[in-house]
Each structure stands twice: as C-alpha cells, then as structure tokens.
Design a protein around this motif. Structure first.
Motif, PDB file in Angstrom:
ATOM      1  N   THR A 180      12.947  -1.588   1.900  1.00  0.00           N
ATOM      2  CA  THR A 180      12.822  -0.535   0.894  1.00  0.00           C
ATOM      3  C   THR A 180      13.082   0.822   1.537  1.00  0.00           C
ATOM      4  O   THR A 180      12.898   1.009   2.739  1.00  0.00           O
ATOM      5  N   ASN A 182      12.332   5.025   0.502  1.00  0.00           N
ATOM      6  CA  ASN A 182      11.724   5.975  -0.426  1.00  0.00           C
ATOM      7  C   ASN A 182      11.701   7.373   0.180  1.00  0.00           C
ATOM      8  O   ASN A 182      12.005   7.561   1.366  1.00  0.00           O
ATOM      9  N   LEU A 245       3.620   4.052   1.659  1.00  0.00           N
ATOM     10  CA  LEU A 245       4.999   3.788   1.256  1.00  0.00           C
ATOM     11  C   LEU A 245       5.739   2.882   2.237  1.00  0.00           C
ATOM     12  O   LEU A 245       6.715   2.225   1.847  1.00  0.00           O
ATOM     13  N   THR A 254      10.889   1.169  -4.335  1.00  0.00           N
ATOM     14  CA  THR A 254      12.086   1.537  -3.575  1.00  0.00           C
ATOM     15  C   THR A 254      12.937   2.488  -4.409  1.00  0.00           C
ATOM     16  O   THR A 254      12.922   2.433  -5.650  1.00  0.00           O
ATOM     17  N   ALA A 256      12.318   5.510  -4.769  1.00  0.00           N
ATOM     18  CA  ALA A 256      11.388   6.416  -5.454  1.00  0.00           C
ATOM     19  C   ALA A 256      11.134   7.678  -4.639  1.00  0.00           C
ATOM     20  O   ALA A 256      11.308   7.688  -3.419  1.00  0.00           O
ATOM     21  N   SER A 257      10.720   8.726  -5.324  1.00  0.00           N
ATOM     22  CA  SER A 257      10.304   9.971  -4.678  1.00  0.00           C
ATOM     23  C   SER A 257       8.866  10.269  -5.091  1.00  0.00           C
ATOM     24  O   SER A 257       8.572  10.392  -6.285  1.00  0.00           O
TER      25      SER A 257
END
Length: 269
Positions: A180, A182, A245, A254, A256-257
């Motif tokens: 992932t 992020n 995270l 994944t 993502a912010s």
C-alpha cells in the motif's frame, strides 16, 4: 492495538530530526528495525542512540538527496543490509519564501528534487521487491500547504501536492499485491523550528504567557491561525498516525491522504 509489523525493516528518509525522527522512534518501539537517514551524522546517530537505549534496533545512513546519483547511492546502501518492508518519505524543506515571480526556475527544480523526485526514485528502487514478497508499505509525508497554498513559496506547495498524486497513481498500479501507499498531510507541528518561531514572535509582541497559552495566543492573534484545536500538533501525534498507516491494521487503506492538522486543512487563513 497490535500493529503487526514487529520484525519488519524500515527506511525513514529525513529522520534525523522532526517528524521523521518521531516516526523512527515510534516504529522502533513497535519492533521494527529502523534505518535513520539524514544529512547530519551527529543528528542521525543521536536518534539511533535514543532508539537503542530503549531496546530498539536502528542504524544510520547519511546523504543529501540533491542529485539522482545520491538517491541511487542511498537505495544501494539500504538494500546492501537487507530488504526493506516500509519506506517513509519524510525528507523535504522550504528552500525559498519568495513570491511567484521572484522564485527562480532553478529553485523550482531544486524543490522538486528535495521534496518529490527523490521519493519517486526510491519507490522505483524499493517497491518492486516488496511487490514480489507480497507485503510492503510506502508513506509520503506531505503538508497542509499542498492543499491550501500561499502566494509565497509556490514551488513548495506544488512539490508537496505531487506526493499525493504519486500515491493515488501508484496505488492503482500496485492493485492487490499486498503493498500500500498513502500520504500523511501534516499541519503546523511543534518542531524545534516552530518553537523558535513562536518564541521570537512572542518576544517581538511582548507576550508574557508561557507554554500552551503562549502558543495559542501567537497562533490566534499574530499568525491568524485557522486551526480549530488552537495549537500546533505534536511530533508524537504525527508519528502515531504514520505508524498506523504502515501497519498491518491499515491493509485496506491505499491511495489515501490523511490530514493530521488539528482540523485546519492548512494552518493559516
């Protein structure tokens, strides 16, 4: 909550001080073997010593990420000691505080190298092996300025926003492979530099409060802060979000912010 990352190995780029150092210390406390990276050997070794004193495992790597060959060297030195499971791209600095038409093009280029391109290069060097092993975590540390840019240092805001775009794109490229990526979006954080700025501002204004009350008065009356929580974040608060995270518990997150900014979506009006 157990994060499920004990025994993993992490490279924390830009971790000899500030948020990066906080992430390194907290990951080590979770049983992760940490590589502390920075430009100052003294500062990096101080973080390593703190980790080891608490029973963690850590080593230091030094290098300025100003050129592609320097980043390539960092990747090679990292992999020479074993595979990397977690990559945290926390390096980056404000090179200029000038306005749109005063920032030279070379400063734009330098800012992208220091804040964005090094991360792309390290991802390309380290993520393919994560993909092959079926597990990995990449975390880019961005800034509220990326989503609420100022009129000054536009190159910094643009470079930090690029980290978000990189994560969104790479998440789609990686798909369901166990890796992932992020982005953590930091607001104003109480680092040494922030504390020094608050003290300097307070002295200039003749404020006599101390501690959090002084901090809140400077933010409210001088900096015109729009942070609902009305204070700067603490390094430990950012580090805790970062550790989540990159954990096993965040396997379904994944591209993502995550904003960790006291609700400010950027830290000035």
């Amino acid at each position: 909550m157990k994060l499920g990352i004990e025994g993993r190995r992490a490279l924390i780029v830009g971790s000899s001080s500030g948020i990066g150092a906080g992430i390194a210390v907290m990951l080590a406390a979770e049983g992760v073997e940490v590589i502390v990276h920075g430009r100052s050997l003294e500062n990096a070794e101080a973080v390593v010593a703190e980790i080891r004193a608490a029973g963690g495992r850590a080593s230091a790597l030094i290098g300025v990420l100003d050129k592609p060959e320097a980043v390539e060297r960092l990747a090679a030195e990292t992999l020479a000691t074993g595979p990397i499971d977690i990559l945290v791209n926390s390096a980056g600095a404000t090179i200029s505080v000038r306005g749109w038409f005063e920032v030279p093009m070379e400063v734009w280029q330098q800012q992208y190298q220091f804040s964005t391109l090094y991360a792309v290069q390290l991802i390309r060097a380290l993520v393919p092996a994560m993909r092959e092993r079926g597990w990995g975590r990449v975390l880019n540390i961005s800034s509220g300025a990326a989503f609420k840019p100022m009129a000054f240092h536009p190159e910094y805001s643009a470079a930090k926003l690029a980290l978000h775009t990189i994560a969104c794109s790479l998440a789609r490229e990686l798909g369901d492979c166990g890796v992932t990526i992020n982005t953590l979006i930091s607001g104003l954080v109480m680092t040494m530099n922030t504390r020094a700025m608050i003290q300097k501002t307070a002295q200039a204004q003749g404020f006599t409060e101390t501690g959090v009350e002084l901090e809140r008065r400077v933010l409210r009356e001088v900096w015109r802060s729009a942070i609902p929580i009305a204070r700067a974040g603490r390094v430990e608060e950012l580090a805790a979000a970062a550790c989540f995270l990159v954990s096993e518990q965040a396997a379904y997150i994944t591209g993502a912010s995550l904003r960790v900014d006291g609700g400010g979506a950027g830290y000035v009006n």
